[in-house]
Design a protein around this motif. Sequence first.
Motif, PDB file in Angstrom:
ATOM      1  N   ALA A 136       1.119  67.569  -1.648  1.00 60.58           N
ATOM      2  CA  ALA A 136       0.046  68.566  -1.674  1.00 60.58           C
ATOM      3  C   ALA A 136      -0.072  69.294  -0.334  1.00 60.58           C
ATOM      4  O   ALA A 136      -0.452  70.469  -0.289  1.00 60.58           O
ATOM      5  CB  ALA A 136      -1.286  67.898  -2.024  1.00 60.58           C
ATOM      6  N   ASN A 137       0.264  68.602   0.764  1.00 59.98           N
ATOM      7  CA  ASN A 137       0.125  69.169   2.113  1.00 59.98           C
ATOM      8  C   ASN A 137       1.472  69.341   2.809  1.00 59.98           C
ATOM      9  O   ASN A 137       1.530  69.465   4.031  1.00 59.98           O
ATOM     10  CB  ASN A 137      -0.764  68.249   2.962  1.00 59.98           C
ATOM     11  N   LYS A 138       2.544  69.365   2.027  1.00 57.85           N
ATOM     12  CA  LYS A 138       3.904  69.327   2.583  1.00 57.85           C
ATOM     13  C   LYS A 138       4.177  70.458   3.574  1.00 57.85           C
ATOM     14  O   LYS A 138       4.867  70.269   4.580  1.00 57.85           O
ATOM     15  CB  LYS A 138       4.917  69.382   1.427  1.00 57.85           C
ATOM     16  N   TYR A 139       3.633  71.629   3.293  1.00 63.10           N
ATOM     17  CA  TYR A 139       3.917  72.781   4.162  1.00 63.10           C
ATOM     18  C   TYR A 139       3.462  72.527   5.603  1.00 63.10           C
ATOM     19  O   TYR A 139       4.085  73.016   6.553  1.00 63.10           O
ATOM     20  CB  TYR A 139       3.257  74.045   3.596  1.00 63.10           C
ATOM     21  N   MET A 140       2.369  71.760   5.802  1.00 69.47           N
ATOM     22  CA  MET A 140       1.910  71.424   7.152  1.00 69.47           C
ATOM     23  C   MET A 140       2.595  70.164   7.680  1.00 69.47           C
ATOM     24  O   MET A 140       2.969  70.091   8.849  1.00 69.47           O
ATOM     25  CB  MET A 140       0.395  71.217   7.162  1.00 69.47           C
ATOM     26  N   ILE A 141       2.763  69.180   6.826  1.00 67.76           N
ATOM     27  CA  ILE A 141       3.359  67.906   7.250  1.00 67.76           C
ATOM     28  C   ILE A 141       4.785  68.111   7.754  1.00 67.76           C
ATOM     29  O   ILE A 141       5.197  67.530   8.768  1.00 67.76           O
ATOM     30  CB  ILE A 141       3.317  66.881   6.098  1.00 67.76           C
ATOM     31  N   ASP A 142       5.546  68.983   7.083  1.00 65.48           N
ATOM     32  CA  ASP A 142       6.925  69.241   7.494  1.00 65.48           C
ATOM     33  C   ASP A 142       7.005  70.005   8.812  1.00 65.48           C
ATOM     34  O   ASP A 142       8.029  69.978   9.490  1.00 65.48           O
ATOM     35  CB  ASP A 142       7.673  69.998   6.397  1.00 65.48           C
ATOM     36  N   LYS A 143       5.932  70.688   9.196  1.00 70.14           N
ATOM     37  CA  LYS A 143       5.890  71.329  10.511  1.00 70.14           C
ATOM     38  C   LYS A 143       5.640  70.312  11.618  1.00 70.14           C
ATOM     39  O   LYS A 143       6.140  70.446  12.731  1.00 70.14           O
ATOM     40  CB  LYS A 143       4.757  72.368  10.567  1.00 70.14           C
ATOM     41  N   ILE A 144       4.834  69.292  11.299  1.00 63.10           N
ATOM     42  CA  ILE A 144       4.357  68.366  12.333  1.00 63.10           C
ATOM     43  C   ILE A 144       5.267  67.154  12.511  1.00 63.10           C
ATOM     44  O   ILE A 144       5.482  66.692  13.633  1.00 63.10           O
ATOM     45  CB  ILE A 144       2.913  67.929  11.997  1.00 63.10           C
ATOM     46  N   THR A 145       5.834  66.632  11.426  1.00 59.28           N
ATOM     47  CA  THR A 145       6.636  65.402  11.509  1.00 59.28           C
ATOM     48  C   THR A 145       7.754  65.478  12.544  1.00 59.28           C
ATOM     49  O   THR A 145       7.955  64.509  13.295  1.00 59.28           O
ATOM     50  CB  THR A 145       7.197  65.031  10.119  1.00 59.28           C
ATOM     51  N   ARG A 194       2.044  69.742  21.293  1.00 59.02           N
ATOM     52  CA  ARG A 194       2.756  70.353  20.169  1.00 59.02           C
ATOM     53  C   ARG A 194       1.948  70.276  18.869  1.00 59.02           C
ATOM     54  O   ARG A 194       1.965  71.209  18.065  1.00 59.02           O
ATOM     55  CB  ARG A 194       4.115  69.656  19.975  1.00 59.02           C
ATOM     56  N   LEU A 195       1.225  69.173  18.676  1.00 54.64           N
ATOM     57  CA  LEU A 195       0.382  69.044  17.480  1.00 54.64           C
ATOM     58  C   LEU A 195      -0.697  70.116  17.478  1.00 54.64           C
ATOM     59  O   LEU A 195      -0.866  70.853  16.492  1.00 54.64           O
ATOM     60  CB  LEU A 195      -0.259  67.659  17.434  1.00 54.64           C
ATOM     61  N   TYR A 196      -1.438  70.232  18.589  1.00 57.95           N
ATOM     62  CA  TYR A 196      -2.508  71.225  18.657  1.00 57.95           C
ATOM     63  C   TYR A 196      -1.945  72.650  18.601  1.00 57.95           C
ATOM     64  O   TYR A 196      -2.547  73.538  17.985  1.00 57.95           O
ATOM     65  CB  TYR A 196      -3.333  71.031  19.932  1.00 57.95           C
ATOM     66  N   GLU A 197      -0.801  72.857  19.226  1.00 57.38           N
ATOM     67  CA  GLU A 197      -0.168  74.170  19.182  1.00 57.38           C
ATOM     68  C   GLU A 197       0.188  74.552  17.750  1.00 57.38           C
ATOM     69  O   GLU A 197      -0.013  75.698  17.321  1.00 57.38           O
ATOM     70  CB  GLU A 197       1.093  74.142  20.054  1.00 57.38           C
ATOM     71  N   THR A 198       0.698  73.598  16.982  1.00 57.47           N
ATOM     72  CA  THR A 198       1.060  73.846  15.583  1.00 57.47           C
ATOM     73  C   THR A 198      -0.182  74.162  14.755  1.00 57.47           C
ATOM     74  O   THR A 198      -0.169  75.069  13.919  1.00 57.47           O
ATOM     75  CB  THR A 198       1.793  72.626  14.997  1.00 57.47           C
ATOM     76  N   VAL A 206     -10.022  80.665  16.678  1.00 56.84           N
ATOM     77  CA  VAL A 206     -11.080  79.756  16.209  1.00 56.84           C
ATOM     78  C   VAL A 206     -10.592  78.317  16.293  1.00 56.84           C
ATOM     79  O   VAL A 206     -11.325  77.409  16.694  1.00 56.84           O
ATOM     80  CB  VAL A 206     -11.477  80.104  14.754  1.00 56.84           C
ATOM     81  N   GLY A 207      -9.328  78.109  15.961  1.00 51.19           N
ATOM     82  CA  GLY A 207      -8.760  76.769  16.006  1.00 51.19           C
ATOM     83  C   GLY A 207      -8.676  76.229  17.419  1.00 51.19           C
ATOM     84  O   GLY A 207      -8.995  75.063  17.659  1.00 51.19           O
ATOM     85  N   LEU A 208      -8.272  77.054  18.375  1.00 55.59           N
ATOM     86  CA  LEU A 208      -8.162  76.580  19.758  1.00 55.59           C
ATOM     87  C   LEU A 208      -9.531  76.228  20.313  1.00 55.59           C
ATOM     88  O   LEU A 208      -9.700  75.211  20.990  1.00 55.59           O
ATOM     89  CB  LEU A 208      -7.477  77.644  20.629  1.00 55.59           C
ATOM     90  N   SER A 209     -10.529  77.047  20.022  1.00 60.35           N
ATOM     91  CA  SER A 209     -11.899  76.723  20.472  1.00 60.35           C
ATOM     92  C   SER A 209     -12.376  75.418  19.846  1.00 60.35           C
ATOM     93  O   SER A 209     -12.999  74.588  20.513  1.00 60.35           O
ATOM     94  CB  SER A 209     -12.860  77.851  20.096  1.00 60.35           C
ATOM     95  N   ALA A 210     -12.096  75.228  18.564  1.00 55.49           N
ATOM     96  CA  ALA A 210     -12.507  74.001  17.873  1.00 55.49           C
ATOM     97  C   ALA A 210     -11.792  72.788  18.464  1.00 55.49           C
ATOM     98  O   ALA A 210     -12.408  71.736  18.683  1.00 55.49           O
ATOM     99  CB  ALA A 210     -12.213  74.113  16.378  1.00 55.49           C
ATOM    100  N   ILE A 211     -10.495  72.912  18.727  1.00 53.46           N
ATOM    101  CA  ILE A 211      -9.736  71.806  19.323  1.00 53.46           C
ATOM    102  C   ILE A 211     -10.303  71.469  20.692  1.00 53.46           C
ATOM    103  O   ILE A 211     -10.496  70.286  21.033  1.00 53.46           O
ATOM    104  CB  ILE A 211      -8.236  72.177  19.420  1.00 53.46           C
ATOM    105  N   ALA A 212     -10.579  72.500  21.513  1.00 60.16           N
ATOM    106  CA  ALA A 212     -11.127  72.270  22.852  1.00 60.16           C
ATOM    107  C   ALA A 212     -12.458  71.520  22.778  1.00 60.16           C
ATOM    108  O   ALA A 212     -12.679  70.529  23.492  1.00 60.16           O
ATOM    109  CB  ALA A 212     -11.294  73.603  23.573  1.00 60.16           C
ATOM    110  N   LYS A 213     -13.356  71.977  21.904  1.00 64.76           N
ATOM    111  CA  LYS A 213     -14.668  71.324  21.789  1.00 64.76           C
ATOM    112  C   LYS A 213     -14.538  69.898  21.256  1.00 64.76           C
ATOM    113  O   LYS A 213     -15.239  68.990  21.698  1.00 64.76           O
ATOM    114  CB  LYS A 213     -15.585  72.158  20.892  1.00 64.76           C
TER     115      LYS A 213
END
Length: 303
Positions: A136-145, A194-198, A206-213
């Motif tokens: 179900a989440n393969k498109y993201m998992i294959d980027k991160i693995t 690399r995880l946060y960058e992905t 919005v994602g970078l601000s959320a990760i920082a907080k």
Amino acid sequence: MFERMINNDFLKEGMPLPNPKPLHKITFLDNPKLYPDMYKEKFQNLDALEVNEIYDILEGSISTILERAAANEEFEKDLLKNDKILNILLRLFVDNSSKGSYLDYISLYRFNSIAVYCFENVPNLANMYIQLGYYANKYMIDKITPIGEVSQEDVTKMMLYFLRGGDPLSNIVRLNNYVIKLPNKIITDYYMFRLYETLCSDLGLVGLSAIAKSVLFDFNIITNDNENKNMSAMINAVLSLIDQNPSITRTVLIDIYNYAFTPVNGKYKGMRISLSKGLSPSEFPMLCQTINLLAMQEQIYLP
């Protein structure tokens, strides 16, 4: 070209053509968009249905089933614990995994929430939901693995925790809560960067601000040395990420400032490090320069 697609036996003179298959009579009751409860009728006698028929029904009705299961409707919750249904749903996800997630975002959030509940609380369904969660989440998992040594199963669980709602900060906090407990030898500064960058490549500013907080404020309770080391890797990663993106450094810092001085339920969120005093200019030159400029030119003092 087209001749090669035809069975040559049927081209021989005198060879009888096969009898046409009887047409299946289609009514509006067979269309899940026109008749959303169609699967309920069909699945009353699940054992009498062929696998392909169940597959076709799930293909058109899985979003409705997930919506109703998320609303605690018992029939749909029971369907999502049924081995036959789950095995056919797995086939549906596998067949469509090359196109990205088969589910729309809202249905994916619902599915992931159900999957997390099952692998945390229903041991006999845990492995099945981790398999379903991967496809179900393969498109993201294959980027991160490929970016580190974290196993595919752990990356799958990370994404199941992460992709469960529309609020980026809550999503990242849940992901961090899982990552922080993994062995610190695999949660390196590089891996977290690399995880946060992905994740940012999908979520943007919005994602970078959320990760920082999620990292700089006290969302996680540190209980042991392993978690402390993993949190250090997270902090170094997010500071490097902000520092290496000068076009958005100022915007992210102002968002952090506003968040730090906006009370929630009458309380301010504590920060793990001091951005104005705790950073090395040699390690984070752009970050330190921007913090100083905000203080001198705009009287914005980062905590």
